[in-house]
Design a protein around this motif. Structure first.
Motif, PDB file in Angstrom:
ATOM      1  N   VAL B  42     147.972   7.887  25.497  1.00  0.00           N
ATOM      2  CA  VAL B  42     148.167   6.554  26.090  1.00  0.00           C
ATOM      3  C   VAL B  42     148.271   6.575  27.609  1.00  0.00           C
ATOM      4  O   VAL B  42     148.208   5.525  28.240  1.00  0.00           O
ATOM      5  CB  VAL B  42     149.400   5.823  25.510  1.00  0.00           C
ATOM      6  CG1 VAL B  42     149.192   5.494  24.041  1.00  0.00           C
ATOM      7  CG2 VAL B  42     150.671   6.618  25.691  1.00  0.00           C
ATOM      8  N   SER B  43     148.435   7.745  28.211  1.00  0.00           N
ATOM      9  CA  SER B  43     148.521   7.816  29.674  1.00  0.00           C
ATOM     10  C   SER B  43     148.030   9.173  30.141  1.00  0.00           C
ATOM     11  O   SER B  43     148.233  10.189  29.457  1.00  0.00           O
ATOM     12  CB  SER B  43     149.972   7.587  30.131  1.00  0.00           C
ATOM     13  OG  SER B  43     150.092   7.794  31.536  1.00  0.00           O
ATOM     14  N   GLY B  44     147.364   9.164  31.301  1.00  0.00           N
ATOM     15  CA  GLY B  44     146.884  10.417  31.873  1.00  0.00           C
ATOM     16  C   GLY B  44     147.885  11.000  32.861  1.00  0.00           C
ATOM     17  O   GLY B  44     148.082  12.206  32.918  1.00  0.00           O
ATOM     18  N   MET B  48     150.966  11.083  28.337  1.00  0.00           N
ATOM     19  CA  MET B  48     151.780  10.492  27.277  1.00  0.00           C
ATOM     20  C   MET B  48     150.915  10.324  26.033  1.00  0.00           C
ATOM     21  O   MET B  48     149.707  10.084  26.150  1.00  0.00           O
ATOM     22  CB  MET B  48     152.338   9.130  27.730  1.00  0.00           C
ATOM     23  CG  MET B  48     153.235   9.222  28.949  1.00  0.00           C
ATOM     24  SD  MET B  48     153.732   7.601  29.627  1.00  0.00           S
ATOM     25  CE  MET B  48     155.083   7.208  28.550  1.00  0.00           C
TER      26      MET B  48
END
Lengths: 167, 167
Positions: B42-44, B48
């Motif tokens: 969900v995140s770079g 995450m």
């Protein structure tokens, strides 16, 4: 045996990774497609799906405004469209005007379906959560569609946006 | 061309679907693994990852209590372990005691890694969102590991928990 490595090295083991094209209308009514690899199903009953969209992406505004979006599973024949929709911004171009890609109206939401996709899911926005540099949007699937012809789903099969069938 | 179909029919086009094994310690300190297909990055920056876990699963209590979890990418050799961990409940059995599966301590969280996995990601719980019949847990990756030997990642390749390599 495991060895500790930096995250960018470890995450290279993720391929093949599924690809979807999410579509939402902006404030001018323009349907804006964006290619995403970060997506999952989140509920079986009712069916719900999630997408993670970079906070800087134009799609954030379109999804939060229209409160609905299409999730399309592109077919392997749609690799060039997926690359184009993933590399250009709807702030600067009308992606569907610039890249030929057949669409048709959604049935239950104000969006479009991709005619040549393996499947299309019409979603209504249920929640939005910030997560690092992305927002996670959760949508409830209110209508589903599949291709009338058999098609293979498109995946990212390696680094550098290498696209193709999973097998 | 698209035709409208029921969701269970449309979602059959999702294969191959990635498989992960999420591990968290319960209140007695028992490491409890659960096999999940619904997961995504969900995140770079920061890195995450998210998992969706059925609300009735024993893992819910373990994750919310310990506030951390491992996400392991099982290798194709681990198909039987993935099936076992996905079909039994930690309420009734100690899965790691019942099914032989090599583990080693995590470095930065109170959990374990799967020694024969393709990769392991140590996550600290950042948020929890209800979505239909599941909870979505978002974790920040605080430490990453990969196998020292080359291994292929395990996928669900068809309905009925059919597991194997993607290609």
């Amino acid at each position: 045996m495991q060895k500790q490595v930096e995250y960018p090295e470890a995450i290279k083991t993720k391929y093949p990774e599924q690809v979807v094209i999410a579509i939402a209308r902006d404030k001018n009514g323009k349907a804006n497609p964006v290619t995403l690899g970060w997506t999952m199903i989140v509920s079986g009953d009712p069916p719900m799906m999630a997408i993670a969209v970079a906070k800087k992406h134009y799609s954030i505004e379109a999804i939060t405004r229209s409160k609905c979006f299409t999730i399309a599973f592109p077919s392997v024949e749609m690799a060039d469209a997926a690359l184009f929709f993933g590399s250009r911004s709807g702030r600067e171009v009308d992606k569907f005007a610039e890249f030929e890609c057949a669409t048709e109206p959604a049935r239950d939401i104000d969006s479009v379906l991709l005619t040549d996709a393996v499947a299309n899911f019409e979603c209504t926005l249920q929640s939005q959560t910030g997560a690092g540099d992305h927002f996670v949007f959760i949508g409830k699937v209110v209508c589903s569609h599949t291709s009338t012809e058999p098609k293979k789903r498109l995946y990212t099969i390696g680094p550098g946006h290498k696209l193709g069938p999973a097998s």
